[in-house]
Design an enzyme around this catalytic site. Structure first.
Site, mmCIF file in Angstrom:
data_model
loop_
_atom_site.group_PDB
_atom_site.id
_atom_site.type_symbol
_atom_site.label_atom_id
_atom_site.label_comp_id
_atom_site.label_asym_id
_atom_site.label_seq_id
_atom_site.Cartn_x
_atom_site.Cartn_y
_atom_site.Cartn_z
ATOM 1 N N TYR A 49 0.854 -1.192 0.000
ATOM 2 C CA TYR A 49 0.000 0.000 0.000
ATOM 3 C C TYR A 49 0.886 1.237 0.000
ATOM 4 O O TYR A 49 1.861 1.328 0.750
ATOM 5 C CB TYR A 49 -0.901 0.037 1.237
ATOM 6 C CG TYR A 49 -1.598 1.376 1.418
ATOM 7 C CD1 TYR A 49 -2.844 1.610 0.848
ATOM 8 C CD2 TYR A 49 -0.996 2.411 2.125
ATOM 9 C CE1 TYR A 49 -3.471 2.835 0.970
ATOM 10 C CE2 TYR A 49 -1.614 3.648 2.245
ATOM 11 C CZ TYR A 49 -2.848 3.854 1.674
ATOM 12 O OH TYR A 49 -3.465 5.068 1.784
ATOM 13 N N GLU A 56 -3.494 7.648 -3.729
ATOM 14 C CA GLU A 56 -3.386 6.330 -3.107
ATOM 15 C C GLU A 56 -3.200 5.245 -4.164
ATOM 16 O O GLU A 56 -3.863 5.272 -5.203
ATOM 17 C CB GLU A 56 -4.665 6.065 -2.294
ATOM 18 C CG GLU A 56 -4.688 4.795 -1.497
ATOM 19 C CD GLU A 56 -5.981 4.673 -0.698
ATOM 20 O OE1 GLU A 56 -5.943 4.876 0.523
ATOM 21 O OE2 GLU A 56 -7.042 4.392 -1.302
#
Length: 385
Positions: A108, A196
Site C-alpha cells: 500500500y 493512493e
C-alpha cells in the site's frame, strides 16, 4: 473532485509511476478489441467512484478477447453495489481493460494531508490489498509514515527507508522508492487531497506496478488545472450537488429530513450539530457563502427543497457581508415561486436583522422566526416530526 481509476493511472504514468498496459472501453466491442491488442489474459474493471468493486462483481479476469467482450457486456449498464455505494449502487458506463500480472506481493502507498502537522505525510504498508482503515484499526504498527517537507518533496532517503521497511530489497526496493517519489511529486503538483495506490504490487520477476489508483483533487485548486477539470464525471455525483456547483453553492446531500441553509462553513457545521443535539437529522450541508445574492439564495432554497426527504427547513444566517434583509428578500421570493409546503424556521442575526425579520413576518407566508440557534433547532426538529 474524484476521478476514475483509469484517469488516475494516466496521471501517475506522466510522473513515472509504472502502471499496467490497458485502455478504457464504453462498449463490449471496444473491450474485446483492447484485449486482443494486449494479447492474452486481461482484467476487466468497472469504472465508478467507489471502492470495493471486486466484492460487488466489478472486477473480473478474462482468458481471451471473446471472454473480455462478454464480461464487459455484462458489466456495462449494470448497477454495481459495493460497501461504498449504498444499496442503490452506481451505473457502470466504462470499464478498464488491462493486462494481467503475475503478482508476488501486494503493498500500500498513499499520500494525504496531516492537519496536525500542517504538511503532507507519505504512508506505506506491506499489508496492501486491504482497506487502509482496516489496517490502521487492527495492525497500526504495519503502517509506516514519513512527513514530507514542504518545497522538498519525499527525500530519496525517506523513500528507501519506506521500501526497506516493507521488506523490499535490491532493484525492487530501488524501483519502489522511485515510484514513491513520483507519487509524492504528483500529489503536490496536481494539488491532490489524496493520492493512493492500493495495491502497489511486486511481480514474480521483481518489477513494481500501480495495480489500482485513487486520486482526489482539491476543488479549490482546480482553477490551476483546467485540463484535469475536464475529467470531472458529473454522472458519478449527486445531481443536486452538481446543480449547486453551477451557482457557486457548497452543497452536500445527507440522509436526514431537516434541510439547512446557512452562510459560512463553520456556522453550517454548528447548525448540523445543534440539530442533532435537538434530536433531529440534517438533510444536507448548504453554505450559501458570505456574499450571496438574492438570486443565489433563491437557487439554494430551490435545490434544498428538491430533496423529497426534507420535511422542514432551518435557515440560519449571520448577516455580515450577506445582509439579513437581502437574505429575507431571496427567501420570500423563492417561497412564493416554489409554492413551499414544508415549515420553514428562520434565525437571523447581524446587519439589518430587524428589517430582515420584518420582511419575513409581513410576507404572509408561513415562516417561524426563532430567537437563537437553540430555539431554532428545537422548533425545526419538532416541525419535521
Amino acid at each position: 473532485m474524484k476521478i476514475h481509476e483509469y484517469q488516475a493511472k494516466a496521471l501517475l504514468a506522466r510522473y513515472g509511476v509504472p502502471v499496467p498496459k490497458g485502455d478504457v472501453a464504453s462498449t463490449a466491442e471496444e473491450a474485446g478489441a483492447i484485449a486482443r491488442r494486449l494479447g492474452g489474459s486481461v482484467v476487466i474493471k468497472a469504472q465508478i467512484h467507489a471502492g470495493g468493486r471486486g466484492k460487488g462483481g466489478g472486477i473480473k479476469v478474462a482468458a481471451n478477447a471473446e471472454e473480455a467482450a462478454q464480461i464487459a457486456g455484462m458489466m456495462l449498464g449494470m448497477r454495481l453495489v459495493t460497501p461504498q455505494t449504498g444499496p442503490e449502487g452506481r451505473l457502470v458506463r466504462r470499464v478498464l481493460v488491462e493486462e494481467t500480472l503475475s503478482v508476488a506481493q501486494e503493498l500500500y502507498l498513499g499520500v494525504v494531508l496531516d492537519r496536525a502537522q500542517g504538511r503532507a505525510v507519505f504512508m506505506a504498508s506491506a499489508a496492501g490489498g486491504v482497506e487502509i482503515e482496516e489496517v490502521a484499526a487492527t495492525s497500526p504498527e504495519k503502517i509506516l509514515k514519513e512527513s514530507i517537507e514542504p518545497g522538498f518533496g519525499l527525500a530519496a532517503f525517506q523513500a528507501r527507508k519506506l521500501a526497506y521497511g516493507m521488506g523490499l530489497q535490491g532493484a525492487t526496493a530501488a524501483a519502489a522508492a522511485s515510484a514513491m517519489a513520483a507519487l509524492a511529486r504528483a500529489y503536490e503538483e496536481v494539488d491532490a487531497s489524496l493520492a493512493e495506490i492500493n495495491p502497489f504490487v511486486v511481480t514474480t520477476d521483481g518489477r513494481v506496478f500501480a495495480l489500482d489508483a485513487k486520486i482526489n483533487l482539491d476543488d479549490n485548486a482546480l482553477y490551476r488545472h483546467k485540463d484535469l477539470l475536464e475529467w470531472r464525471d458529473v454522472n458519478e455525483e449527486d445531481p443536486l450537488e452538481v446543480e449547486a456547483s453551477r451557482y457557486g453553492l457548497s452543497y452536500i446531500k445527507l440522509d436526514g429530513n431537516v434541510g439547512c441553509m446557512v452562510n459560512g462553513a463553520g456556522l453550517a457545521m454548528a447548525t448540523m450539530d445543534i440539530i442533532k443535539h435537538a434530536g433531529g437529522n440534517p438533510a444536507n450541508f448548504l453554505d450559501v457563502g458570505g456574499g450571496a445574492s438574492a438570486e443565489q439564495v433563491q437557487n439554494a432554497f430551490r435545490i434544498l427543497l428538491s430533496d423529497p426527504h426534507v420535511k422542514a427547513v432551518l435557515i440560519n444566517i449571520f448577516g455580515g457581508i450577506l445582509r439579513c434583509d437581502r437574505l429575507a428578500t431571496g427567501v420570500v421570493a423563492a417561497a412564493r415561486e416554489l409554492d413551499i409546503r414544508v415549515p420553514v424556521v428562520v434565525r437571523l442575526e447581524g446587519t439589518n436583522v430587524e428589517e430582515g425579520r420584518r420582511i419575513l413576518l409581513e410576507s404572509g407566508l408561513n415562516f417561524t422566526v426563532a430567537e437563537n440557534m437553540k430555539d431554532a433547532a428545537e422548533k425545526v426538529v419538532r416541525l419535521a416530526q
